[in-house]
Scaffold this active site. Sequence first.
Site, short mmCIF file in Angstrom:
data_model
loop_
_atom_site.label_atom_id
_atom_site.label_comp_id
_atom_site.label_asym_id
_atom_site.label_seq_id
_atom_site.Cartn_x
_atom_site.Cartn_y
_atom_site.Cartn_z
N LYS A 192 23.31 52.98 70.37
CA LYS A 192 23.97 52.68 70.38
C LYS A 192 24.16 51.36 69.61
O LYS A 192 23.54 50.26 70.06
CB LYS A 192 24.09 51.67 72.00
CG LYS A 192 25.59 52.57 72.40
CD LYS A 192 26.65 51.27 72.22
CE LYS A 192 26.73 49.78 72.85
NZ LYS A 192 27.56 48.45 71.23
N GLU A 267 14.64 41.65 70.73
CA GLU A 267 14.17 40.81 69.20
C GLU A 267 15.52 40.29 69.57
O GLU A 267 16.71 40.15 69.20
CB GLU A 267 14.05 41.62 68.01
CG GLU A 267 13.63 40.65 67.05
CD GLU A 267 12.26 39.82 67.21
OE1 GLU A 267 12.92 38.39 67.10
OE2 GLU A 267 11.82 40.37 67.16
N CYS A 301 19.00 36.15 62.21
CA CYS A 301 18.44 35.52 63.20
C CYS A 301 16.90 34.65 62.40
O CYS A 301 16.96 33.61 63.33
CB CYS A 301 17.07 36.46 63.80
SG CYS A 301 18.01 38.04 64.67
N GLU A 403 21.46 28.23 68.78
CA GLU A 403 21.49 29.10 67.18
C GLU A 403 23.81 28.76 67.23
O GLU A 403 24.07 29.47 68.41
CB GLU A 403 20.94 30.14 67.89
CG GLU A 403 21.00 31.18 66.55
CD GLU A 403 20.96 32.62 67.58
OE1 GLU A 403 20.42 33.54 68.58
OE2 GLU A 403 20.40 33.29 65.91
C1 SIN Z 1 17.51 38.53 60.31
O1 SIN Z 1 17.39 37.54 60.39
O2 SIN Z 1 17.03 39.67 61.67
C2 SIN Z 1 16.92 39.56 58.66
C3 SIN Z 1 14.72 39.16 57.98
C4 SIN Z 1 15.11 38.74 57.59
O3 SIN Z 1 15.85 38.36 56.56
O4 SIN Z 1 14.38 37.85 57.79
#
Ligand code: SIN
Length: 512
Positions: A192, A267, A301, A403
């Site tokens: 999804k 994650e 992230c 964040e």
């Molecule tokens: C992310 O931040 O999800 C991507 C991975 C990265 O660019 O290190």
Amino acid sequence: MSTPAKKTVTNARKKATAPPTYANYIQGAWVASKNGEVFANHNPADTRDIVGYFPHSTAEDIEAAVAAAAEAYPRWRLVPPPKRAEYIFRVGEILIRDKEAISHDMTREMGKVLKETRGDTQEAIDMAYFVAGEGRRLYGQTTTSELANKFAMTVRDAIGVCGLITPWNFPIAIPSWKILPAILCGNTVVIKPAEDTPLSVYRFVKAFEEAGLPPGVVNLVTGYGETAGAPLVTHPTIRLVSFTGSTQVGRIIATQAADKGKKCSLEMGGKNAIVVMDDANLELAVEGAVWGAFGTAGQRCTAASRLIVHKKVIKKFTQMLVERTQALRVGPGLDPASEVGPVVNQDQLERVLHYIDIGRTRDKAKLLCGGTRLTEGDLAHGYFIAPTVFGDVAPQSVIAQEEIFGPVTAIIPCQDFEDAITIANGVGYGLSAAIYTSDINRAFQAMRDLETGICYVNAPTIGAEVHLPFGGIKGTGNGHREGGVQAFEIFSEWKTLYVDFSGRLQKAQITD
Ligand code: SIN
């Protein structure tokens, strides 16, 4: 005579440009949602542009997709891994062939600049080749037995039907981190994708279809988190949930999965720091900070949302960074001149502007550049924010702790190396960190002491490579890693096998 002809042309053009309606992929067939409802997917660079309509799926569609995956599972788990790998390799070949078109679609639905969406597609290609190669490895162990004439070994076993929930910031790369190792290990999946980026996953799933993957091994259901994601997480047949997204949603999923005894890999967020020491190559550090903070409009992230800078170089670094940031060209990702695209949607726009406001008012940080929505000309139709730098930011302030997930970064002064490490570690997340220094001892101390899953030296916090583990500690994850062979720890279970060829009953640990 000319009037009807013109009308026909106009109608034909309208028809040709009408946004297409897409379908779910269940049991190897493209099907509408059971309720027949769709939602519109808009281009964040110009919301007048509708990319397409996608099934507004609900629990009924999830039910059908999970049933298809469950039906396919007993056969798929018996397909030898090198054969499963051949399908995955073919997917990689198809993605290479279609890379430009996929990346173009991805920019249109997600906003990031074309160079970056090409990178996103490339990451899925890399992942396909990496995982396909692992099909001839998937190593277990053989070891000794404490008993004579007994053999001991371990093999990886499939888990069952996996529910995958993926975000919009890496619309193909992150789905590839999940789908490919999952099916290599013999699982079947229902994915999804985020409601902002269903087209990219649609195109990815098309590649599986073209590669001839047996029906039911990969199923796609589009829709919203509450109506399609939630029933996927709680479905009793789903043995494993793999989620990438916000910490808030991740914690809800973790609780629900734990309650039902499901395996769960998460994650989630990050509040990543680049430390710039007084002996750093400042040119390099500024380039790294700009890319780390404003690549993907800060919607990674791993984005460098904190820049912890030694007091001896902070003035120079700040001046260089602000100059470089102000020169960034913000615009539609499909325009080759653009370096920073829009943020993905209205909610994200409001969230980022809200944090900018907090930075100014509550945190009393110094706004050095940016800080506003960009609305000149056609930009008014998209979600563009000027790349924003705050200076003199206190380590405990809101914009240094939470964040933001947008083009905003905070310069935090530090006294020395120890102070820098304390500040870097003083957040609730632990995904990525970086240090710029020319002192090898400092570099190794930083690698040892930074509390993150990923650490860079003289490079920014972003730029993961698929054959290495990706993930973090504290509020970022729950102990799993995607990417690398470590991803197989998520998508398989260890099975321990003993073969006794003594022809008599032997009892472990019992001597008399
Ligand atoms: C992310 O931040 O999800 C991507 C991975 C990265 O660019 O290190």
